[in-house]
Design a protein around this motif. Structure first.
Motif, PDB file in Angstrom:
ATOM      1  N   MET A  73       0.835  -1.164   0.000  1.00  0.00           N
ATOM      2  CA  MET A  73       0.000   0.000   0.000  1.00  0.00           C
ATOM      3  C   MET A  73       0.891   1.242   0.000  1.00  0.00           C
ATOM      4  N   THR A  74       0.565   2.188  -0.892  1.00  0.00           N
ATOM      5  CA  THR A  74       1.351   3.410  -0.994  1.00  0.00           C
ATOM      6  C   THR A  74       0.703   4.523  -0.185  1.00  0.00           C
ATOM      7  N   VAL A  75       1.499   5.181   0.606  1.00  0.00           N
ATOM      8  CA  VAL A  75       1.009   6.311   1.390  1.00  0.00           C
ATOM      9  C   VAL A  75       1.501   7.577   0.711  1.00  0.00           C
ATOM     10  N   LEU A  76       0.571   8.431   0.331  1.00  0.00           N
ATOM     11  CA  LEU A  76       0.939   9.677  -0.322  1.00  0.00           C
ATOM     12  C   LEU A  76       1.169  10.759   0.715  1.00  0.00           C
ATOM     13  N   LYS A  77       2.246  11.482   0.556  1.00  0.00           N
ATOM     14  CA  LYS A  77       2.576  12.566   1.466  1.00  0.00           C
ATOM     15  C   LYS A  77       1.881  13.834   0.968  1.00  0.00           C
ATOM     16  N   SER A  78       1.240  14.536   1.853  1.00  0.00           N
ATOM     17  CA  SER A  78       0.561  15.769   1.483  1.00  0.00           C
ATOM     18  C   SER A  78       1.584  16.867   1.260  1.00  0.00           C
ATOM     19  N   ARG A  79       1.404  17.649   0.209  1.00  0.00           N
ATOM     20  CA  ARG A  79       2.312  18.770  -0.029  1.00  0.00           C
ATOM     21  C   ARG A  79       1.908  20.005   0.766  1.00  0.00           C
ATOM     22  N   PHE A  80       0.782  19.916   1.458  1.00  0.00           N
ATOM     23  CA  PHE A  80       0.302  21.026   2.265  1.00  0.00           C
ATOM     24  C   PHE A  80       0.590  20.742   3.732  1.00  0.00           C
ATOM     25  N   LYS A  81       1.085  21.741   4.432  1.00  0.00           N
ATOM     26  CA  LYS A  81       1.401  21.553   5.851  1.00  0.00           C
ATOM     27  C   LYS A  81       0.174  21.695   6.734  1.00  0.00           C
ATOM     28  N   GLY A  82      -0.815  22.442   6.268  1.00  0.00           N
ATOM     29  CA  GLY A  82      -2.012  22.643   7.065  1.00  0.00           C
ATOM     30  C   GLY A  82      -3.055  23.402   6.262  1.00  0.00           C
ATOM     31  N   VAL A  83      -4.174  23.590   6.883  1.00  0.00           N
ATOM     32  CA  VAL A  83      -5.272  24.300   6.252  1.00  0.00           C
ATOM     33  C   VAL A  83      -4.999  25.796   6.341  1.00  0.00           C
ATOM     34  N   THR A  84      -5.195  26.498   5.234  1.00  0.00           N
ATOM     35  CA  THR A  84      -5.027  27.942   5.218  1.00  0.00           C
ATOM     36  C   THR A  84      -6.391  28.583   5.046  1.00  0.00           C
ATOM     37  N   VAL A  85      -6.710  29.492   5.932  1.00  0.00           N
ATOM     38  CA  VAL A  85      -7.973  30.211   5.853  1.00  0.00           C
ATOM     39  C   VAL A  85      -7.687  31.577   5.236  1.00  0.00           C
ATOM     40  N   LEU A  86      -8.397  31.888   4.151  1.00  0.00           N
ATOM     41  CA  LEU A  86      -8.187  33.155   3.470  1.00  0.00           C
ATOM     42  C   LEU A  86      -9.081  34.231   4.062  1.00  0.00           C
ATOM     43  N   SER A  87      -8.526  35.418   4.202  1.00  0.00           N
ATOM     44  CA  SER A  87      -9.363  36.549   4.606  1.00  0.00           C
ATOM     45  C   SER A  87      -9.904  37.188   3.336  1.00  0.00           C
ATOM     46  N   GLY A  88     -10.804  38.107   3.470  1.00  0.00           N
ATOM     47  CA  GLY A  88     -11.381  38.771   2.305  1.00  0.00           C
ATOM     48  C   GLY A  88     -10.371  39.559   1.513  1.00  0.00           C
ATOM     49  N   LYS A  89      -9.283  39.971   2.144  1.00  0.00           N
ATOM     50  CA  LYS A  89      -8.260  40.798   1.489  1.00  0.00           C
ATOM     51  C   LYS A  89      -7.096  39.985   0.925  1.00  0.00           C
ATOM     52  N   THR A  90      -7.113  38.675   1.083  1.00  0.00           N
ATOM     53  CA  THR A  90      -6.036  37.825   0.593  1.00  0.00           C
ATOM     54  C   THR A  90      -6.019  37.853  -0.935  1.00  0.00           C
ATOM     55  N   PRO A  91      -4.864  38.175  -1.548  1.00  0.00           N
ATOM     56  CA  PRO A  91      -4.794  38.194  -3.006  1.00  0.00           C
ATOM     57  C   PRO A  91      -4.802  36.770  -3.587  1.00  0.00           C
ATOM     58  N   VAL A  92      -5.659  36.551  -4.572  1.00  0.00           N
ATOM     59  CA  VAL A  92      -5.765  35.254  -5.241  1.00  0.00           C
ATOM     60  C   VAL A  92      -5.910  35.512  -6.742  1.00  0.00           C
ATOM     61  N   LEU A  93      -4.903  35.139  -7.509  1.00  0.00           N
ATOM     62  CA  LEU A  93      -4.941  35.279  -8.973  1.00  0.00           C
ATOM     63  C   LEU A  93      -5.374  36.675  -9.423  1.00  0.00           C
ATOM     64  N   GLY A  94      -4.757  37.695  -8.862  1.00  0.00           N
ATOM     65  CA  GLY A  94      -4.995  39.057  -9.310  1.00  0.00           C
ATOM     66  C   GLY A  94      -6.201  39.757  -8.719  1.00  0.00           C
ATOM     67  N   ALA A  95      -6.936  39.119  -7.854  1.00  0.00           N
ATOM     68  CA  ALA A  95      -8.088  39.742  -7.189  1.00  0.00           C
ATOM     69  C   ALA A  95      -8.074  39.293  -5.735  1.00  0.00           C
ATOM     70  N   THR A  96      -8.870  39.937  -4.917  1.00  0.00           N
ATOM     71  CA  THR A  96      -8.934  39.516  -3.516  1.00  0.00           C
ATOM     72  C   THR A  96      -9.905  38.343  -3.394  1.00  0.00           C
ATOM     73  N   ALA A  97      -9.784  37.607  -2.307  1.00  0.00           N
ATOM     74  CA  ALA A  97     -10.689  36.476  -2.065  1.00  0.00           C
ATOM     75  C   ALA A  97     -12.127  36.962  -1.997  1.00  0.00           C
ATOM     76  N   GLU A  98     -12.336  38.139  -1.437  1.00  0.00           N
ATOM     77  CA  GLU A  98     -13.678  38.711  -1.342  1.00  0.00           C
ATOM     78  C   GLU A  98     -14.257  39.006  -2.728  1.00  0.00           C
ATOM     79  N   GLU A  99     -13.419  39.520  -3.629  1.00  0.00           N
ATOM     80  CA  GLU A  99     -13.874  39.794  -5.002  1.00  0.00           C
ATOM     81  C   GLU A  99     -14.223  38.494  -5.730  1.00  0.00           C
ATOM     82  N   TRP A 100     -13.423  37.451  -5.538  1.00  0.00           N
ATOM     83  CA  TRP A 100     -13.721  36.152  -6.146  1.00  0.00           C
ATOM     84  C   TRP A 100     -15.029  35.586  -5.606  1.00  0.00           C
ATOM     85  N   ASP A 101     -15.222  35.714  -4.301  1.00  0.00           N
ATOM     86  CA  ASP A 101     -16.449  35.210  -3.685  1.00  0.00           C
ATOM     87  C   ASP A 101     -17.667  35.925  -4.270  1.00  0.00           C
TER      88      ASP A 101
END
Length: 74
Positions: free
Chosen positions: A1-29
């Motif tokens: 059985m193969t165990v895959l290692k996660s490339r993420f260290k933990g869950v990241t919570v975005l705020s409304g002002k977090t930049p995501v692909l040229g816009a804020t998370a709030e604008e994307w929402d």
């Protein structure tokens, strides 16, 4: 059985002002969901105020039966 290692260290919570692909998370929402709450309220209002139909009185069309009656034996 193969165990895959996660490339993420933990869950990241975005705020409304977090930049995501040229816009804020709030604008994307806002772009993706818009005014979903108001839209759903409007859909419910229209559904409740529309013409009520009795499903038991509805006519139906059975395509398979219609075709079977139209086909003549060869």
């Amino acid at each position: 059985m193969t165990v895959l290692k996660s490339r993420f260290k933990g869950v990241t919570v975005l705020s409304g002002k977090t930049p995501v692909l040229g816009a804020t998370a709030e604008e994307w929402d806002q772009a993706l969901t818009g005014n979903m709450r108001e839209s759903l309220v409007e859909v419910k209002r229209r559904a409740n105020s529309g013409v009520k139909r009795d499903v038991s009185q509805a006519t139906s069309f059975d395509l398979a039966s219609f075709v079977a009656k139209q086909i003549r034996p060869l």
